[in-house]
Design a protein around this motif. Structure first.
Motif, PDB file in Angstrom:
ATOM      1  N   HIS A 167       0.871  -1.120   0.079  1.00  0.00           N
ATOM      2  CA  HIS A 167      -0.044  -0.043   0.029  1.00  0.00           C
ATOM      3  C   HIS A 167       0.859   1.271   0.067  1.00  0.00           C
ATOM      4  CE1 HIS A 167      -3.635  -2.376   1.150  1.00  0.00           C
ATOM      5  NE2 HIS A 167      -2.537  -3.291   1.960  1.00  0.00           N
ATOM      6  N   CYS A 202      -4.770   5.603   0.304  1.00  0.00           N
ATOM      7  CA  CYS A 202      -3.713   4.758  -0.077  1.00  0.00           C
ATOM      8  C   CYS A 202      -3.419   5.206  -1.648  1.00  0.00           C
ATOM      9  CB  CYS A 202      -4.523   3.220  -0.032  1.00  0.00           C
ATOM     10  SG  CYS A 202      -3.157   2.306  -0.593  1.00  0.00           S
ATOM     11  N   GLU A 204      -1.219   3.266  -3.629  1.00  0.00           N
ATOM     12  CA  GLU A 204      -0.680   2.299  -4.583  1.00  0.00           C
ATOM     13  C   GLU A 204      -2.007   1.448  -4.666  1.00  0.00           C
ATOM     14  OE1 GLU A 204       2.653   1.902  -5.548  1.00  0.00           O
ATOM     15  OE2 GLU A 204       1.859   0.346  -6.677  1.00  0.00           O
ATOM     16  N   PHE A 205      -2.045   1.016  -5.914  1.00  0.00           N
ATOM     17  CA  PHE A 205      -3.276  -0.011  -6.001  1.00  0.00           C
ATOM     18  C   PHE A 205      -3.123  -1.189  -5.283  1.00  0.00           C
ATOM     19  CE2 PHE A 205      -5.585  -3.192  -8.455  1.00  0.00           C
ATOM     20  CZ  PHE A 205      -6.585  -2.779  -8.113  1.00  0.00           C
ATOM     21  N   CYS A 206      -4.122  -1.523  -4.627  1.00  0.00           N
ATOM     22  CA  CYS A 206      -3.791  -2.718  -3.755  1.00  0.00           C
ATOM     23  C   CYS A 206      -5.271  -3.838  -3.667  1.00  0.00           C
ATOM     24  CB  CYS A 206      -3.784  -2.123  -2.268  1.00  0.00           C
ATOM     25  SG  CYS A 206      -5.156  -1.378  -1.817  1.00  0.00           S
ATOM     26  N   HIS A 210      -9.277  -0.393  -3.478  1.00  0.00           N
ATOM     27  CA  HIS A 210      -7.905   0.428  -3.076  1.00  0.00           C
ATOM     28  C   HIS A 210      -8.665   1.938  -3.022  1.00  0.00           C
ATOM     29  CE1 HIS A 210      -4.609   2.887  -3.885  1.00  0.00           C
ATOM     30  NE2 HIS A 210      -5.071   3.209  -5.023  1.00  0.00           N
ATOM     31  N   MET A 213     -10.118   3.240   0.369  1.00  0.00           N
ATOM     32  CA  MET A 213      -8.911   2.965   1.455  1.00  0.00           C
ATOM     33  C   MET A 213      -8.685   4.497   2.055  1.00  0.00           C
ATOM     34  SD  MET A 213      -6.102   0.320   1.805  1.00  0.00           S
ATOM     35  CE  MET A 213      -4.624   0.600   3.200  1.00  0.00           C
TER      36      MET A 213
HETATM   37 CU   LIG Z   1      -4.618   1.126  -2.171  1.00  0.00          CU
END
Ligand SMILES: [Cu+2]
Ligand code: HEC
Length: 332
Positions: A167, A202, A204-206, A210, A213
């Motif tokens: 993340h 967040c 960062e693609f998670c 996502h 988040m």
């Molecule tokens: Cu994310």
């Protein structure tokens, strides 16, 4: 038509302020980053203007020559070479300036801050944030979720860990992004300078949720912060009323595998700590405003509000969900 463009321009500029903008910094680190951003834009703009100026000059000169007023002269090789060398040196200087500035800033921000720092342990997971503070009164760790409180004017050291995938922790108004990587602890310092509510996300693609988040950040006075932390450290208040008492019984049986409500039998760790849920502004990592109706909706159908979320649908009927919502809403 002009009006439409004007309006579109105003709307676009509207994005430059507010609760999550790198252009409206509210902390020391974000200010410093904005200075480097300005330098980058300035150097880039100067280069751009120079290129256009030379291009225009070339076109105009050629036109004048061809219109017969002046003899057509091709530039001598030596002149061309000198011009190219000067141009390359200029580019090198511009880039070196930017590299040096960003390197120096990076070192400076990473340098250890004065000893009297407050530490917040952040754990990112699909798709919410666990925040753990050390209570100065008892030395014990106090857990909460999805809402970060920071005292103004002090440096807070955020240590970042992940429970699942990569993340990235980002509060644009306060500092740059920091990736959160499983098996590692990354550190980020935040020194907020302006009171108010800000937003973290967040970055960062998670996974599927996502985008949902996010978290709220509240920068408050030292006194307010202490009061908030002291309250967070307390166990949950007992339910008042028959409905809320029923809600508590449901939570300590059906939700206890995943949620903690300190002071009750619920001590699960898979989901956010609910001990003071009612004191938060939003729920499910920024997805919904916190009110009784939304708590109820979430409990009944988490999967339709946040498809894929790791909270399963419950088997409660609407009366049960209402009782639980009454109980949770009162957990201030
Ligand atoms: Cu994310
Ligand atoms: C299998 C584990 C699990 C069970 C069982 C479970 N939850 Fe959750 N719950 C979660 C997870 C994981 C989240 C975080 C979801 C997200 O934001 O994506 C969550 C989020 C929540 C939130 C939002 C918290 C916040 O900080 O915004 C509430 C409220 C909640 N659950 C209530 C309940 C109630 C009430 C029950 C029982 C009826 C229950 N949950 C049962 C795992 C669970």
């Amino acid at each position: 038509m002009n009006r439409a463009w004007g309006l579109a321009g105003c709307l676009a500029l509207g994005g430059c302020s507010g609760a999550n903008s790198v252009l409206a910094p509210a902390g020391y680190q974000a200010h410093a980053l904005l200075d480097v951003l300005k330098l980058t834009v300035f150097v880039g703009a100067a280069m751009y203007v120079l290129v256009l100026a030379f291009l225009t000059l070339g076109i105009v000169r050629r036109r004048v020559q061809e219109s017969g007023d002046l003899p057509v002269v091709e530039p001598a090789d030596a002149g061309l070479h000198r011009g190219l060398i000067a141009w390359s040196v200029l580019i090198l200087c511009g880039l070196s300036l930017l590299i040096t500035a960003s390197f120096v800033l990076d070192r400076h921000l990473a340098a250890a801050q004065p000893s009297e720092t407050l530490e917040v342990r952040v754990t990112a997971q699909q798709w919410w944030w666990r925040f753990v503070y050390r209570d100065p009164a008892t030395g014990r760790w106090v857990e909460t979720a999805n809402e970060l409180h920071l005292p103004v004017g002090r440096t807070v050291r955020v240590t970042l860990g992940s429970n699942d995938v990569i993340h990235s922790f980002w509060v644009p108004s306060l500092a740059g992004k920091m990736d959160v990587i499983p098996g590692r602890v990354n550190v980020l310092d935040l020194t907020p300078r302006r009171l108010g509510w800000f937003r973290g996300q967040c970055a960062e693609f998670c996974g599927v949720q996502h985008a949902h988040m996010a978290f709220d950040v509240k920068v408050e006075s030292e006194a307010d912060f202490r009061a908030w932390l002291a309250n967070q450290a307390r166990p949950a208040v007992s339910p008042s009323g028959v409905d809320a008492a029923r809600g508590m019984r449901i939570v300590s049986t059906q939700c206890a595998a995943c949620h903690t409500v300190r002071g009750t039998a619920a001590a699960g760790r898979a989901g956010p700590d609910l001990t003071h849920l009612g004191a938060r502004r939003r729920m499910a990592a920024g997805t919904l405003a916190l009110n009784r109706g939304n708590i109820e909706g979430w409990i009944l159908q988490p999967q339709s509000i946040k498809p894929g979320t790791l909270m399963p649908a419950t088997s409660l009927d609407s009366r049960g969900a209402e009782a639980v919502a009454r109980y949770l809403e009162a957990l201030k």
